[in-house]
Design an enzyme around this catalytic site. Structure first.
Site, PDB file in Angstrom:
ATOM      1  N   CYS A 157       4.352   2.897  15.134  1.00 30.83           N
ATOM      2  CA  CYS A 157       3.605   4.072  15.588  1.00 30.83           C
ATOM      3  C   CYS A 157       3.140   4.919  14.410  1.00 30.83           C
ATOM      4  O   CYS A 157       2.107   5.578  14.478  1.00 30.83           O
ATOM      5  CB  CYS A 157       4.471   4.933  16.500  1.00 30.83           C
ATOM      6  SG  CYS A 157       4.707   4.288  18.165  1.00 30.83           S
TER       7      CYS A 157
ATOM      8  N   HIS B 239      -1.999  16.769  25.421  1.00 32.61           N
ATOM      9  CA  HIS B 239      -1.566  17.154  24.080  1.00 32.61           C
ATOM     10  C   HIS B 239      -2.090  16.212  23.009  1.00 32.61           C
ATOM     11  O   HIS B 239      -2.176  16.587  21.843  1.00 32.61           O
ATOM     12  CB  HIS B 239      -0.035  17.246  24.014  1.00 32.61           C
ATOM     13  CG  HIS B 239       0.671  15.931  24.098  1.00 32.61           C
ATOM     14  ND1 HIS B 239       0.826  15.245  25.284  1.00 32.61           N
ATOM     15  CD2 HIS B 239       1.272  15.163  23.148  1.00 32.61           C
ATOM     16  CE1 HIS B 239       1.497  14.125  25.061  1.00 32.61           C
ATOM     17  NE2 HIS B 239       1.769  14.045  23.783  1.00 32.61           N
ATOM     18  N   ARG B 240      -2.475  14.992  23.400  1.00 26.75           N
ATOM     19  CA  ARG B 240      -3.046  14.055  22.445  1.00 26.75           C
ATOM     20  C   ARG B 240      -4.577  14.079  22.475  1.00 26.75           C
ATOM     21  O   ARG B 240      -5.228  13.777  21.475  1.00 26.75           O
ATOM     22  CB  ARG B 240      -2.536  12.640  22.700  1.00 26.75           C
ATOM     23  CG  ARG B 240      -1.005  12.536  22.621  1.00 26.75           C
ATOM     24  CD  ARG B 240      -0.533  11.362  21.833  1.00 26.75           C
ATOM     25  NE  ARG B 240      -0.994  11.352  20.465  1.00 26.75           N
ATOM     26  CZ  ARG B 240      -0.709  10.397  19.587  1.00 26.75           C
ATOM     27  NH1 ARG B 240       0.044   9.370  19.949  1.00 26.75           N
ATOM     28  NH2 ARG B 240      -1.158  10.445  18.343  1.00 26.75           N
TER      29      ARG B 240
ATOM     30  N   HIS C 261       2.442   1.520  25.402  1.00 28.76           N
ATOM     31  CA  HIS C 261       1.439   0.884  24.547  1.00 28.76           C
ATOM     32  C   HIS C 261       1.846  -0.565  24.295  1.00 28.76           C
ATOM     33  O   HIS C 261       3.040  -0.895  24.332  1.00 28.76           O
ATOM     34  CB  HIS C 261       1.317   1.591  23.191  1.00 28.76           C
ATOM     35  CG  HIS C 261       0.690   2.942  23.255  1.00 28.76           C
ATOM     36  ND1 HIS C 261       1.173   4.024  22.540  1.00 28.76           N
ATOM     37  CD2 HIS C 261      -0.373   3.397  23.932  1.00 28.76           C
ATOM     38  CE1 HIS C 261       0.416   5.078  22.784  1.00 28.76           C
ATOM     39  NE2 HIS C 261      -0.525   4.727  23.621  1.00 28.76           N
TER      40      HIS C 261
ATOM     41  N   GLU D  72      -6.549   4.281  23.322  1.00 26.82           N
ATOM     42  CA  GLU D  72      -5.328   4.641  22.602  1.00 26.82           C
ATOM     43  C   GLU D  72      -5.306   4.099  21.172  1.00 26.82           C
ATOM     44  O   GLU D  72      -4.259   4.063  20.522  1.00 26.82           O
ATOM     45  CB  GLU D  72      -4.118   4.147  23.378  1.00 26.82           C
ATOM     46  CG  GLU D  72      -3.987   4.765  24.756  1.00 26.82           C
ATOM     47  CD  GLU D  72      -3.533   6.220  24.731  1.00 26.82           C
ATOM     48  OE1 GLU D  72      -2.532   6.508  24.056  1.00 26.82           O
ATOM     49  OE2 GLU D  72      -4.186   7.059  25.380  1.00 26.82           O
TER      50      GLU D  72
ATOM     51  N   ASN E 179      11.539  11.144  19.550  1.00 21.59           N
ATOM     52  CA  ASN E 179      10.335  11.687  20.182  1.00 21.59           C
ATOM     53  C   ASN E 179       9.428  10.583  20.701  1.00 21.59           C
ATOM     54  O   ASN E 179       8.337  10.854  21.194  1.00 21.59           O
ATOM     55  CB  ASN E 179       9.580  12.582  19.196  1.00 21.59           C
ATOM     56  CG  ASN E 179       8.961  13.789  19.885  1.00 21.59           C
ATOM     57  OD1 ASN E 179       9.205  14.045  21.056  1.00 21.59           O
ATOM     58  ND2 ASN E 179       8.164  14.533  19.147  1.00 21.59           N
TER      59      ASN E 179
END
Length: 448
Positions: free
Chosen positions: A371, A137-138, A250, A174, A365
């Site tokens: 972020c 999805h990313r 992360h 990332e 979420n």
């Protein structure tokens, strides 16, 4: 010439939903399939942007993506009109429809890795879009991300853009969630800090056993080469595999840095002493004085850090040299974390103040204050070359707030994602947004 660290915050998209798509992200999975409130999520993010702007920090905004991503569904074999594609995906493969509706692009710390002109060989700001290859999805984000960043930083005299790395596991990237920069002043040469979870080709590095390590050493090394960084201006560090297995997906969930300061948990890294010594030595060579603040596990456990997102905070430099920490409300709700923060700010150390923000929709979420922002160090000339439409001002805040109120739903469940009307609502909103932010045609529906 003055220089600034500009925070470009991600604007939460109209399809903000709790899909539970991110294995290894405890918050994302634990709130899976609850109803979300996209309008509240976007307004909470905008309130943080406005507050930082009013505190005197340079603040920008980064646009969300088109969702559902019908083109991605077509690549997976769904055909017909856009409405038919959505209907068939909902009937035959609901998890794929949920993935195509993810609003995870709001977490723009994952959008790209950015190196300022003071560090790069050609004296330009370099941006490499992250491939986000670990999660489907990313992984579909980077083409639009590249177009949006290109529209924001369009002046080729000052900005250099690089395509995402190859979309394979060996080069999992990332973005800035695993990258920090230390410097004395934002416009001076600094030391760029790349944190990886595993090596793709060297089995001497241990790997986590439960959750995936999303960033590879090889991806970080490739970005260093693309950006033309000096060896003496780069430090690599490996994230502790044991904390990855505890939900630290992360590095920005267990450490945050700014200026000359690294704020980190005792268990964040492997070979911590060696890493700190290298950072201190390399920053000293460019006139900096590296300093670190270690949070002991006896005061805050890794579980506390993951649940409160203590380290997914923004560490900001005050004009007097002190540091301000922007944390989510969840830090105040955690007794041990809040007690630690009170002790930290009353000790007269580097971090003097904590400000708390309600970002519940994002936090549920799996993303906190850090972020939601991509940091870009710019000098005055470079800042003037940025598309002015994306720099936060009181009028822009007013326009974006009215835009959200007009276009966003206040409740969204998984079944709502199958409504073709949601796609039309999203496209209408984004078409208007590109005019507000002066981005031009950046979305597939505007180009095709």
């Amino acid at each position: 010439m003055k220089s600034y660290e500009v925070n470009f915050d991600g604007l939460v998209g109209p399809t903000h939903n709790y899909g539970g798509l991110s294995y290894g992200n405890v918050a994302s999975q634990s709130n899976s399939q609850q109803s979300s409130n996209p309008k509240e999520a976007a307004l909470q993010g905008l309130a943080k942007m406005k507050a930082l702007m009013e505190m005197g920090f340079q603040q920008g905004v980064l646009a969300p993506q088109e969702r559902p991503d019908v083109a991605a569904l077509r690549r997976l074999g769904f055909s017909g009109t856009d409405a038919q594609v959505i209907e068939r995906a909902a009937k035959e493969a609901m998890p794929l429809l949920v993935a195509s509706c993810s609003a995870s692009s709001m977490w723009v710390a994952n959008a790209a890795t950015v190196s300022p002109s003071a560090d790069t060989a050609d004296g330009r700001v370099h941006l490499t879009a992250a491939n986000l290859n670990c999660k489907y999805h990313r992984s579909i984000e980077h083409p639009t991300t590249s177009r949006v960043l290109g529209a924001m930083f369009a002046n080729q005299q000052h900005f250099a853009h690089h395509a995402a790395l190859p979309a394979v596991a060996q080069f999992g990237d990332e973005g800035a969630a695993n990258h920090t920069r230390f410097c004395r002043e934002y416009g001076e040469a600094g030391v760029e800090f790349f944190v990886f979870g595993r090596s793709a080709f060297d089995n001497r590095f241990p790997a986590p056993q439960k959750y995936p390590a999303r960033q590879t050493l090889e991806a970080s090394q490739a970005v260093v080469r693309l950006h033309g960084l000096r060896e003496e201006g780069v430090v690599y560090a490996q994230q502790n595999p044991n904390v990855i297995d505890q939900g630290v997906f992360h590095n920005d969930v267990i450490a945050v840095g700014n200026g000359e300061v690294l704020f980190y948990h005792e268990d964040a890294f492997l070979e911590t002493d060696q890493m700190l010594a290298e950072l201190q030595s390399k920053l000293a060579k460019v006139g900096g004085n590296f300093q670190s603040v270690c949070v002991p596990r006896s005061a805050v456990t890794v579980d506390d850090a993951v649940r409160s997102y203590l380290f997914n905070s923004q560490l900001l430099s005050r004009p007097d040299g002190s540091m301000l920490l922007i944390v989510p409300q969840e830090c105040q709700a955690n007794e041990r974390v809040w007690a630690y923060l009170q002790s930290l700010t009353s000790s007269g150390g580097l971090i003097r103040e904590v400000k708390v923000f309600d970002l519940k929709q994002s936090m549920q979420n799996g993303g906190g204050p850090a972020c939601l922002r991509l940091r870009v160090a710019l000098n005055e000339t470079e800042l003037a070359a940025v598309n002015p439409g994306v720099i936060m001002t009181p009028p822009l805040y007013g326009s974006l707030t009215a835009w959200v109120e007009k276009h966003y739903r206040d409740r969204l469940s998984e079944t709502d994602l199958a409504d073709p009307q949601l796609l039309l609502e999203c496209r209408t909103a984004l078409d208007e947004l590109t005019q507000i932010l002066k981005l031009g045609a950046v979305y597939p529906f505007q180009i095709n």
